[in-house]
Design a protein around this motif. Structure first.
Motif, PDB file in Angstrom:
ATOM      1  N   THR A  50      22.298   5.795  92.808  1.00 14.53           N
ATOM      2  CA  THR A  50      23.074   5.414  93.995  1.00 14.53           C
ATOM      3  C   THR A  50      24.303   4.581  93.634  1.00 14.53           C
ATOM      4  O   THR A  50      25.220   4.455  94.450  1.00 14.53           O
ATOM      5  N   ALA A  51      24.333   4.019  92.431  1.00 14.43           N
ATOM      6  CA  ALA A  51      25.431   3.137  92.030  1.00 14.43           C
ATOM      7  C   ALA A  51      26.654   3.902  91.556  1.00 14.43           C
ATOM      8  O   ALA A  51      27.765   3.379  91.577  1.00 14.43           O
ATOM      9  N   GLY A  52      26.481   5.134  91.067  1.00 18.15           N
ATOM     10  CA  GLY A  52      27.651   5.905  90.656  1.00 18.15           C
ATOM     11  C   GLY A  52      27.535   6.485  89.262  1.00 18.15           C
ATOM     12  O   GLY A  52      26.659   6.120  88.472  1.00 18.15           O
ATOM     13  N   GLY A  53      28.456   7.401  88.960  1.00 17.35           N
ATOM     14  CA  GLY A  53      28.391   8.160  87.718  1.00 17.35           C
ATOM     15  C   GLY A  53      28.619   7.347  86.464  1.00 17.35           C
ATOM     16  O   GLY A  53      28.060   7.649  85.411  1.00 17.35           O
ATOM     17  N   ARG A  54      29.431   6.281  86.547  1.00 17.85           N
ATOM     18  CA  ARG A  54      29.692   5.517  85.323  1.00 17.85           C
ATOM     19  C   ARG A  54      28.451   4.753  84.867  1.00 17.85           C
ATOM     20  O   ARG A  54      28.311   4.458  83.682  1.00 17.85           O
ATOM     21  N   MET A  55      27.539   4.433  85.796  1.00 20.23           N
ATOM     22  CA  MET A  55      26.270   3.816  85.413  1.00 20.23           C
ATOM     23  C   MET A  55      25.441   4.793  84.588  1.00 20.23           C
ATOM     24  O   MET A  55      24.823   4.439  83.581  1.00 20.23           O
ATOM     25  N   VAL A  56      25.423   6.036  85.047  1.00 14.30           N
ATOM     26  CA  VAL A  56      24.688   7.074  84.322  1.00 14.30           C
ATOM     27  C   VAL A  56      25.321   7.302  82.947  1.00 14.30           C
ATOM     28  O   VAL A  56      24.625   7.523  81.949  1.00 14.30           O
ATOM     29  N   LEU A  57      26.649   7.225  82.878  1.00 14.72           N
ATOM     30  CA  LEU A  57      27.340   7.406  81.604  1.00 14.72           C
ATOM     31  C   LEU A  57      26.984   6.289  80.628  1.00 14.72           C
ATOM     32  O   LEU A  57      26.776   6.537  79.430  1.00 14.72           O
ATOM     33  N   ILE A  58      26.900   5.046  81.112  1.00 15.80           N
ATOM     34  CA  ILE A  58      26.497   3.944  80.240  1.00 15.80           C
ATOM     35  C   ILE A  58      25.085   4.170  79.709  1.00 15.80           C
ATOM     36  O   ILE A  58      24.804   3.959  78.529  1.00 15.80           O
ATOM     37  N   MET A  59      24.171   4.634  80.573  1.00 11.57           N
ATOM     38  CA  MET A  59      22.812   4.914  80.115  1.00 11.57           C
ATOM     39  C   MET A  59      22.786   6.077  79.139  1.00 11.57           C
ATOM     40  O   MET A  59      21.966   6.109  78.215  1.00 11.57           O
TER      41      MET A  59
END
Length: 254
Positions: free
Chosen positions: A131-140
């Motif tokens: 829910t926070a956004g794609g850049r969070m997923v990219l960091i993970m």
């Protein structure tokens, strides 16, 4: 390339050509370990874009898919080590007894409880990150590679807890100094990419990864006299979970 094939054959379920495992082509297997994390991260990012950005599925479904992807790619080998280690550490037995518990293919109550809690927390954290956004997923996505680079570095630095374990077999033919240099360069590069993506979130993730790594080192040296394959799996899962949790919290704080 033979070393790359061996790394993926050992630590993933991705089909690889059948080649001979010998000291020459296993020398730098730890250096390729982070690339498995990059593959997992790519799958995670692709799943997020498809299920969340394109299909707009519910958050629980997206969280469940993102939780399942690392287990599907690795075959659960690291979660198996996590559960074996939970059983061993929860026994509060002597060093040799804990090593014997890790080798036992059966699982106990503490492993089941620990594994269930782990998946529950990971699922909840992935829901928040989605829910926070794609850049969070990219960091993970970068974190999956970072934790494997840290695991390889610790495998080189720490002594083996048992002479005949898998880590000692890989460690023997390794050119130790070159492996350390390569892994440190990989860690620095991954950290830089994470900071460029979003420096606030990346900073808390890097701090969490460092704390978990130091805890892993302390635990390995004080309670087991070194590391094992199971303990390395415990570290990977622990690092993944805590980095994911702090990233979910950072998304709300910042």
């Amino acid at each position: 390339m033979e070393t790359l094939i061996i790394a993926f054959s050992m630590y993933s379920r991705i089909p690889m050509p059948d080649i001979d495992w010998n000291p020459r082509n296993m020398r730098y297997v730890f250096c390729w370990f982070p690339f498995i994390g990059l593959v997992i991260g790519a799958f995670e990012l692709a799943a997020y874009l498809f299920f969340v950005s394109f299909l707009h599925v519910s958050t629980p479904l997206a969280g469940a898919v993102l939780t399942a992807i690392p287990l599907a790619v690795t075959g659960g080998i690291h979660l198996d080590g996590y559960m074996d280690t939970r059983d061993a550490l929860s026994s509060y037995a002597d060093r040799q007894k804990m090593l014997d518990i890790m080798k036992d293919p059966h699982i106990g109550a503490f492993a089941v409880i620990g594994g269930g809690m782990y998946l529950l927390l990971q699922f909840g954290a992935w829901c928040e990150v989605c829910t926070a956004g794609g850049r969070m997923v990219l960091i993970m996505a970068f974190t999956f590679a970072l934790e494997r680079a840290l695991s390889g570095l610790m495998a080189v630095y720490l002594p083996g807890a048992r002479p005949g374990g898998m880590l000692s077999m890989i460690k023997e033919p390794a050119q130790i100094m070159n492996t350390k240099r390569i892994l440190l360069a990989e860690i620095a590069g991954l950290a830089l990419l994470m900071l460029i993506t979003w420096w606030k979130g990346a900073l808390v993730v890097l701090i969490a990864a460092l704390i978990v790594t130091l805890h892993y080192r302390h635990l390995a040296l004080t309670r087991l006299g070194g590391t094992t394959g199971d303990l390395a799996g415990w570290f990977l899962q622990k690092c993944e979970l805590w980095c994911l949790l702090v990233l979910a919290v950072a998304a709300h704080l910042f």
